[in-house]
Write an enzyme that holds these catalytic residues in place. Sequence first.
Site, PDB file in Angstrom:
ATOM      1  N   GLY A 139       0.827  -1.200   0.000  1.00 38.10           N
ATOM      2  CA  GLY A 139       0.000   0.000   0.000  1.00 38.10           C
ATOM      3  C   GLY A 139       0.856   1.242   0.000  1.00 38.10           C
ATOM      4  O   GLY A 139       1.411   1.608  -1.029  1.00 38.10           O
ATOM      5  N   TYR A 140       0.969   1.871   1.156  1.00 37.01           N
ATOM      6  CA  TYR A 140       1.726   3.123   1.297  1.00 37.01           C
ATOM      7  C   TYR A 140       1.235   4.173   0.313  1.00 37.01           C
ATOM      8  O   TYR A 140       2.026   4.803  -0.392  1.00 37.01           O
ATOM      9  CB  TYR A 140       3.233   2.894   1.095  1.00 37.01           C
ATOM     10  N   HIS A 141      -0.079   4.381   0.264  1.00 41.42           N
ATOM     11  CA  HIS A 141      -0.623   5.413  -0.604  1.00 41.42           C
ATOM     12  C   HIS A 141      -2.048   5.770  -0.193  1.00 41.42           C
ATOM     13  O   HIS A 141      -2.655   5.106   0.637  1.00 41.42           O
ATOM     14  CB  HIS A 141      -0.590   4.977  -2.072  1.00 41.42           C
ATOM     15  N   ALA A 142      -2.534   6.837  -0.794  1.00 35.41           N
ATOM     16  CA  ALA A 142      -3.930   7.253  -0.682  1.00 35.41           C
ATOM     17  C   ALA A 142      -4.415   7.533  -2.105  1.00 35.41           C
ATOM     18  O   ALA A 142      -3.625   7.545  -3.045  1.00 35.41           O
ATOM     19  CB  ALA A 142      -4.049   8.510   0.181  1.00 35.41           C
TER      20      ALA A 142
END
Length: 136
Positions: A47-50
Amino acid sequence: MEIVKYRFQQHGDERGQLVALEENKDIPFQVKRVYYMYDTVKGVRRGYHAHKCLKQILIAIHGNCKIHLDNGKETAEILLDKPYEGLYISNDMWREMYDFSEDAVLMVLASEYYDESDYIRNYDEYIQYIKNEVKE
């Protein structure tokens, strides 16, 4: 932070279980993309995102994993471990998936087609984006 989990209707008998999902009925948006993760290496975080626009439902269809959510003010850790339960993640929410069991299969239902320009992949940029959204 409000955590929204959907509990999907299970249909089963002595042969096993079945869950059917319909967009705009069981899923609160039109599904434009489906993908899943499996064989995730132990100790890896994903992930590590928006997203600026995209909304998602995450379902651990096999095994389990944890989800870290961050809205810029609060954080939450959610365990996904039931194939009949989905975690709703709105746009503007930072997410990380981690602590996958060896047998984990995490399926994601997305409201939009893949669009790299919708991603915010740097946490500092995400915080700035959220601050700018609040001002508008």
